[in-house]
Design a protein around this motif. Structure first.
Motif, short mmCIF file in Angstrom:
data_model
loop_
_atom_site.label_atom_id
_atom_site.label_comp_id
_atom_site.label_asym_id
_atom_site.label_seq_id
_atom_site.Cartn_x
_atom_site.Cartn_y
_atom_site.Cartn_z
N ASN A 89 0.83 -1.22 0.00
CA ASN A 89 0.00 0.00 0.00
C ASN A 89 0.85 1.26 0.00
N GLY A 90 1.84 1.30 -0.87
CA GLY A 90 2.68 2.48 -1.01
C GLY A 90 3.85 2.54 -0.04
N VAL A 91 3.95 1.59 0.86
CA VAL A 91 5.05 1.55 1.83
C VAL A 91 5.99 0.42 1.41
#
Length: 147
Positions: A89-91
């Motif tokens: 999730n974007g991390v």
């Protein structure tokens, strides 16, 4: 000159191997392994320091891990460090694992006459053999060394 990436561990499995089968029937075994060191603190108390390692094995070695390994079993393992990353999730997340290329089951005294050695040769063939128990070596007190 190339580098060296070699890991040698002796410890106990923290869980039964988790087996995944990918396309072309390629198997991957994953498990945790604990290694412990002991020392005395400043008060003379014995302290245990445990490190946990994430272990993976592939193909025939994964088959042998599935057959012979289970939680609590003590093994000698050789392999190499592998670091991988993924996006969650974007991390960006990272993990470091030990990719095993051989392991030997270490039997406690009296439980078995030897251990089972498994290794991966050229990443395509798996070899399993029974290792005879080590005989104790006793040295004579009357050797001719001057010290």
């Amino acid at each position: 000159m190339s580098g060296v990436n070699k890991v040698i561990l002796v410890g106990r499995l923290g869980k039964d191997p988790e087996i995944r089968t990918f396309e072309n029937n390629v198997k991957k075994a994953s498990f945790t392994m604990a290694t412990s060191e002991y020392y005395k603190d400043k008060n003379g108390n014995r302290v245990e320091q445990t490190e946990w390692h994430n272990i993976i094995c592939w193909r025939g070695l994964a088959d042998n891990a599935e057959k012979y390994l289970n939680k609590g079993k003590m093994i000698y393992l050789e392999g190499k460090l592998r670091t991988r990353s993924w996006d969650d999730n974007g991390v960006k997340k990272y993990t470091t694992e030990i990719e095993a290329n051989t392991f030997t089951i270490l039997s406690p005294k009296g439980e078995n006459s030897g251990g089972v050695t498994t290794q991966m040769e050229n990443h395509t063939e798996n070899v399993a053999s029974v290792v005879p128990p080590a005989e104790p070596v006793f040295e004579s007190d009357t050797d001719d060394l001057p010290f």
